[in-house]
Scaffold this motif. Structure first.
Motif, PDB file in Angstrom:
ATOM      1  N   ARG A   1       0.890  -1.082   0.021  1.00  0.00           N
ATOM      2  CA  ARG A   1       0.033   0.094  -0.050  1.00  0.00           C
ATOM      3  C   ARG A   1       0.784   1.175   0.061  1.00  0.00           C
ATOM      4  N   PRO A   2       0.312   2.504  -0.412  1.00  0.00           N
ATOM      5  CA  PRO A   2       1.137   3.549  -0.260  1.00  0.00           C
ATOM      6  C   PRO A   2       1.442   4.111   1.116  1.00  0.00           C
ATOM      7  N   ILE A   3       2.853   4.495   1.328  1.00  0.00           N
ATOM      8  CA  ILE A   3       3.427   4.679   2.671  1.00  0.00           C
ATOM      9  C   ILE A   3       3.902   5.970   2.597  1.00  0.00           C
ATOM     10  N   ARG A   4       3.866   6.879   3.579  1.00  0.00           N
ATOM     11  CA  ARG A   4       4.271   8.053   3.799  1.00  0.00           C
ATOM     12  C   ARG A   4       5.658   8.121   4.819  1.00  0.00           C
ATOM     13  N   THR A   5       6.658   8.195   4.293  1.00  0.00           N
ATOM     14  CA  THR A   5       8.052   8.007   4.956  1.00  0.00           C
ATOM     15  C   THR A   5       8.272   9.179   5.875  1.00  0.00           C
ATOM     16  N   ARG A   6       9.218   8.874   7.052  1.00  0.00           N
ATOM     17  CA  ARG A   6       9.682   9.938   7.943  1.00  0.00           C
ATOM     18  C   ARG A   6      10.779  10.546   7.048  1.00  0.00           C
ATOM     19  N   LEU A   7      11.135  11.927   7.286  1.00  0.00           N
ATOM     20  CA  LEU A   7      12.281  12.634   6.671  1.00  0.00           C
ATOM     21  C   LEU A   7      13.153  13.258   7.477  1.00  0.00           C
ATOM     22  N   SER A   8      14.255  13.527   6.922  1.00  0.00           N
ATOM     23  CA  SER A   8      15.117  14.596   7.684  1.00  0.00           C
ATOM     24  C   SER A   8      15.864  15.280   6.669  1.00  0.00           C
ATOM     25  N   TYR A   9      16.233  16.603   6.987  1.00  0.00           N
ATOM     26  CA  TYR A   9      17.071  17.343   5.945  1.00  0.00           C
ATOM     27  C   TYR A   9      18.079  17.971   6.530  1.00  0.00           C
ATOM     28  N   LYS A  10      19.432  18.005   5.763  1.00  0.00           N
ATOM     29  CA  LYS A  10      20.369  18.580   6.426  1.00  0.00           C
ATOM     30  C   LYS A  10      20.854  19.659   5.232  1.00  0.00           C
ATOM     31  N   ARG A  11      21.099  20.659   5.886  1.00  0.00           N
ATOM     32  CA  ARG A  11      20.928  21.936   4.957  1.00  0.00           C
ATOM     33  C   ARG A  11      22.575  22.221   4.302  1.00  0.00           C
ATOM     34  N   SER A  12      22.955  22.484   3.170  1.00  0.00           N
ATOM     35  CA  SER A  12      24.308  22.680   2.518  1.00  0.00           C
ATOM     36  C   SER A  12      24.883  24.053   2.953  1.00  0.00           C
ATOM     37  N   GLU A  13      26.141  23.952   3.406  1.00  0.00           N
ATOM     38  CA  GLU A  13      26.817  25.418   3.660  1.00  0.00           C
ATOM     39  C   GLU A  13      26.761  26.273   2.388  1.00  0.00           C
TER      40      GLU A  13
ATOM     41  N   THR B   1       4.662  10.582  -0.756  1.00  0.00           N
ATOM     42  CA  THR B   1       3.892   9.035  -0.541  1.00  0.00           C
ATOM     43  C   THR B   1       4.406   8.247  -1.404  1.00  0.00           C
ATOM     44  N   LEU B   2       5.275   7.261  -1.133  1.00  0.00           N
ATOM     45  CA  LEU B   2       5.991   6.180  -1.742  1.00  0.00           C
ATOM     46  C   LEU B   2       4.757   5.276  -2.295  1.00  0.00           C
ATOM     47  N   GLN B   3       4.710   4.758  -3.442  1.00  0.00           N
ATOM     48  CA  GLN B   3       3.754   3.865  -4.126  1.00  0.00           C
ATOM     49  C   GLN B   3       4.507   2.429  -4.118  1.00  0.00           C
ATOM     50  N   PRO B   4       3.490   1.326  -3.940  1.00  0.00           N
ATOM     51  CA  PRO B   4       4.087   0.048  -4.121  1.00  0.00           C
ATOM     52  C   PRO B   4       5.173  -0.017  -5.360  1.00  0.00           C
ATOM     53  N   GLY B   5       6.494  -0.632  -5.118  1.00  0.00           N
ATOM     54  CA  GLY B   5       7.381  -0.966  -6.201  1.00  0.00           C
ATOM     55  C   GLY B   5       8.346   0.155  -6.357  1.00  0.00           C
ATOM     56  N   VAL B   6       8.644   0.587  -7.556  1.00  0.00           N
ATOM     57  CA  VAL B   6       9.642   1.663  -8.049  1.00  0.00           C
ATOM     58  C   VAL B   6       9.115   2.923  -7.723  1.00  0.00           C
ATOM     59  N   ASN B   7      10.007   3.812  -6.839  1.00  0.00           N
ATOM     60  CA  ASN B   7       9.491   5.188  -6.973  1.00  0.00           C
ATOM     61  C   ASN B   7      10.871   5.997  -7.323  1.00  0.00           C
ATOM     62  N   THR B   8      10.763   7.172  -8.100  1.00  0.00           N
ATOM     63  CA  THR B   8      11.901   8.005  -8.538  1.00  0.00           C
ATOM     64  C   THR B   8      11.689   9.272  -8.229  1.00  0.00           C
ATOM     65  N   LEU B   9      12.766   9.744  -7.289  1.00  0.00           N
ATOM     66  CA  LEU B   9      12.683  10.956  -6.565  1.00  0.00           C
ATOM     67  C   LEU B   9      13.676  11.807  -7.573  1.00  0.00           C
ATOM     68  N   ALA B  10      13.696  13.106  -7.817  1.00  0.00           N
ATOM     69  CA  ALA B  10      14.423  14.147  -8.500  1.00  0.00           C
ATOM     70  C   ALA B  10      14.555  15.369  -7.869  1.00  0.00           C
ATOM     71  N   ALA B  11      15.573  16.131  -7.846  1.00  0.00           N
ATOM     72  CA  ALA B  11      15.783  17.332  -7.106  1.00  0.00           C
ATOM     73  C   ALA B  11      16.932  18.253  -7.647  1.00  0.00           C
ATOM     74  N   TYR B  12      16.791  19.490  -7.904  1.00  0.00           N
ATOM     75  CA  TYR B  12      17.674  20.503  -7.942  1.00  0.00           C
ATOM     76  C   TYR B  12      17.678  21.205  -6.577  1.00  0.00           C
ATOM     77  N   GLY B  13      18.708  22.117  -6.397  1.00  0.00           N
ATOM     78  CA  GLY B  13      19.112  22.987  -5.286  1.00  0.00           C
ATOM     79  C   GLY B  13      20.065  22.705  -4.464  1.00  0.00           C
ATOM     80  N   PHE B  14      19.856  22.702  -2.991  1.00  0.00           N
ATOM     81  CA  PHE B  14      20.722  22.523  -2.114  1.00  0.00           C
ATOM     82  C   PHE B  14      20.474  21.777  -0.818  1.00  0.00           C
ATOM     83  N   GLY B  15      21.445  20.979  -0.319  1.00  0.00           N
ATOM     84  CA  GLY B  15      21.114  20.191   0.870  1.00  0.00           C
ATOM     85  C   GLY B  15      20.793  18.583   0.723  1.00  0.00           C
ATOM     86  N   THR B  16      20.604  17.784   1.677  1.00  0.00           N
ATOM     87  CA  THR B  16      20.385  16.508   1.422  1.00  0.00           C
ATOM     88  C   THR B  16      19.071  16.052   2.219  1.00  0.00           C
ATOM     89  N   LEU B  17      18.218  15.449   1.607  1.00  0.00           N
ATOM     90  CA  LEU B  17      17.009  14.634   2.085  1.00  0.00           C
ATOM     91  C   LEU B  17      17.259  13.291   2.440  1.00  0.00           C
TER      92      LEU B  17
END
Length: 258
Positions: free
Chosen positions: A185-197, A233-249
């Motif tokens: 089933r779809p799941i909503r994962t916990r996250l943390s963000y580390k800012r970039s200098e 919200t992650l779906q069952p199977g493969v999920n693709t995340l993409a990002a521009y900008g700064f920091g690490t999720l």
């Protein structure tokens, strides 16, 4: 008596000479949270229990009955005090030896000194009730063995995986991360963000997408405290995340079961 034991607060029950009684472990099924409302002049009621897209549950109760023995009354008293210090005020993972692949999180022990029932001058029984998070958590999120693992096409998730954004330029592709969800089933994962200098203006991600659908909510955080996003919200199977900008999720991935 059984040979089973528990681990809590970094120690085992056997460290305190506690023996779990035969059939002394009772693990309740967590109750579903029911959120119902009625309106004037309305027949029946509205059920808001699934407003967030999935059912939620109350905490789980686990009752464990122990036996404690000693060579004399004085030693029994000191062992009882050690048990009280071990269990009092702690909040930690709870592991039960016969649950080899799962454990409980956010466990607290509910008891007081009256929970000790002295059966003789050298023996006592103790009943402890643990309150825990409703879901069992897996010790290893991944369920793919290396014998069947294809290093070119398969995805192996442990517990934490991260996506570091790249600065957007005319020809640079965004940073991408593929996540395989084993959930049915779809799941909503916990996250943390580390800012970039380099992020002097506290921008965070300038572009963020899940499966080609842009996420509008900001992921920027001043601290690495955990949070979640309704849009992620992650779906069952493969999920693709993409990002521009700064920091690490970082995504906190766990397999859970009732």
């Amino acid at each position: 008596m059984s040979s089973e034991y528990i681990e809590f607060g970094g120690k085992k029950s056997t460290d305190f000479y506690l023996v779990i009684q035969k059939d002394g472990v009772q693990i309740s099924q967590p109750e579903e949270n029911r959120i119902e409302a009625t309106l004037p002049f309305m027949n029946g009621f509205y059920d808001f229990s699934k407003m967030a897209g999935e059912r939620t549950y109350k905490q789980r109760d686990i009752t464990i009955k122990f036996s404690l023995s000693a060579k004399d009354e004085n030693e029994l008293y000191h062992r009882k005090c050690d048990v009280v210090r071990w269990l009092s005020g702690a909040k930690d993972e709870l592991r039960i030896s016969f649950l080899t692949d799962y454990h409980f999180v956010g466990a607290t022990a509910v008891f007081d000194t009256s929970a000790f029932e002295f059966t003789s001058r050298r023996t006592a029984d103790l009943t402890v009730n643990f309150k825990t998070y409703p879901f069992l958590r897996s010790d290893d999120y991944s369920d793919i063995g290396f014998d069947d693992f294809n290093f070119e096409t398969d995805y192996l998730n442990l517990t934490d995986i991260s996506l570091t954004a790249v600065k957007q330029t005319r020809y640079a592709p965004p940073a991408t991360l593929k996540v395989y969800s084993y959930a049915d089933r779809p799941i909503r994962t916990r996250l943390s963000y580390k800012r970039s200098e380099d992020d002097t203006k506290s921008v965070g991600f300038t572009y963020f997408a899940l499966n080609d659908e842009e996420i509008s909510a900001s992921v920027y955080r001043n601290t690495e405290k955990e949070f979640d996003l309704d849009e992620l919200t992650l779906q069952p199977g493969v999920n693709t995340l993409a990002a521009y900008g700064f920091g690490t999720l970082t995504l906190k991935l766990y397999e859970e079961a009732l």
